[in-house]
Design a protein around this motif. Structure first.
Motif, PDB file in Angstrom:
ATOM      1  N   GLY A 177      -9.039  -3.481  -3.226  1.00 47.25           N
ATOM      2  CA  GLY A 177      -9.569  -4.511  -2.338  1.00 47.25           C
ATOM      3  C   GLY A 177      -8.718  -4.692  -1.109  1.00 47.25           C
ATOM      4  O   GLY A 177      -7.747  -3.966  -0.873  1.00 47.25           O
ATOM      5  N   LYS A 178      -9.094  -5.702  -0.333  1.00 47.58           N
ATOM      6  CA  LYS A 178      -8.440  -5.946   0.952  1.00 47.58           C
ATOM      7  C   LYS A 178      -6.940  -6.203   0.816  1.00 47.58           C
ATOM      8  O   LYS A 178      -6.147  -5.751   1.626  1.00 47.58           O
ATOM      9  N   SER A 179      -6.539  -6.928  -0.200  1.00 50.54           N
ATOM     10  CA  SER A 179      -5.112  -7.208  -0.406  1.00 50.54           C
ATOM     11  C   SER A 179      -4.531  -6.319  -1.512  1.00 50.54           C
ATOM     12  O   SER A 179      -3.537  -6.664  -2.132  1.00 50.54           O
ATOM     13  N   GLY A 180      -5.153  -5.181  -1.733  1.00 49.69           N
ATOM     14  CA  GLY A 180      -4.729  -4.281  -2.803  1.00 49.69           C
ATOM     15  C   GLY A 180      -3.474  -3.510  -2.471  1.00 49.69           C
ATOM     16  O   GLY A 180      -2.969  -3.532  -1.355  1.00 49.69           O
ATOM     17  N   THR A 183      -3.934  -2.562  -7.471  1.00 49.11           N
ATOM     18  CA  THR A 183      -4.937  -3.577  -7.188  1.00 49.11           C
ATOM     19  C   THR A 183      -5.810  -3.033  -6.070  1.00 49.11           C
ATOM     20  O   THR A 183      -5.292  -2.527  -5.077  1.00 49.11           O
ATOM     21  N   THR A 190       0.851  -1.189   0.000  1.00 45.93           N
ATOM     22  CA  THR A 190       0.000   0.000   0.000  1.00 45.93           C
ATOM     23  C   THR A 190       0.884   1.235   0.000  1.00 45.93           C
ATOM     24  O   THR A 190       2.077   1.167   0.321  1.00 45.93           O
TER      25      THR A 190
END
Length: 188
Positions: free
Chosen positions: A106-109, A104, A73
């Protein structure tokens, strides 16, 4: 801590006998460096606030992505740089527009390299963040009757062009993979 305000917004912070931390708020104020020197105030940590660090920060975050071979992130990358996450995010947006990173959601973006570090030159990064030229030529009017003043801008323009071309050539020859390799060697 002593704080003096000098002409044109130059500040001397925390005098320590002969040394002081000097913060120059613009390139124009740099001339006051000599004024301070004449007062025997020697700059310990001169900082020019107008210096653009986007290129080095962009290389830093891309090197982190390449070295760790993972997505991160903007907050994590900002932690590596030790900079404001909003500032790092702005740089990442530029890198994304230049197709050097992909995002990407989302949660694992996060952010990841868009292509191999071997195919990303430092010039690609330099261009993506619109880094400034290697130096600037002053915009003061010519002084009539002075041969130097009447010709310095043109002469320095030629020097600037040659220097800029040399820097860009070096950046084109150096890849992100080269930078990561040097980081790994230094880290042992």
């Amino acid at each position: 801590m002593v704080k003096k305000i000098l002409p044109d917004g130059l500040h001397v912070v925390g005098e320590n006998q002969q040394y002081a931390e000097v913060v120059v708020s613009s390139a124009k104020d740099a001339r006051l460096f000599f004024f301070l020197h004449s007062l025997r105030i020697l700059p310990k940590y001169p900082t020019v606030a107008s210096v653009n660090t986007q290129f080095s920060i962009a290389v830093h975050v891309l090197a982190a992505l390449a070295h760790y071979e993972s997505n991160f992130t903007s907050e994590v990358l900002a932690g590596s740089v030790n900079a404001n996450p909003v500032f790092v995010k702005r740089i990442l947006v530029k890198l994304s527009k230049a197709k050097l990173v992909k995002t990407t959601v989302g949660k694992s973006g996060g952010y990841d390299l868009a292509r191999s570090p071997k195919t990303i030159s430092l010039f690609d990064i330099y261009s993506a963040v619109s880094a400034p030229s290697v130096f600037a030529i002053h915009a003061y009017a010519k002084s009539k009757g002075c041969v130097v003043s009447g010709n310095i801008k043109e002469v320095m323009g030629e020097v600037l062009l040659g220097t800029q071309n040399s820097v860009e050539s070096d950046l084109k020859r150096t890849t992100l993979a080269d930078v990561v390799s040097k980081i790994r060697k230094r880290a042992g």
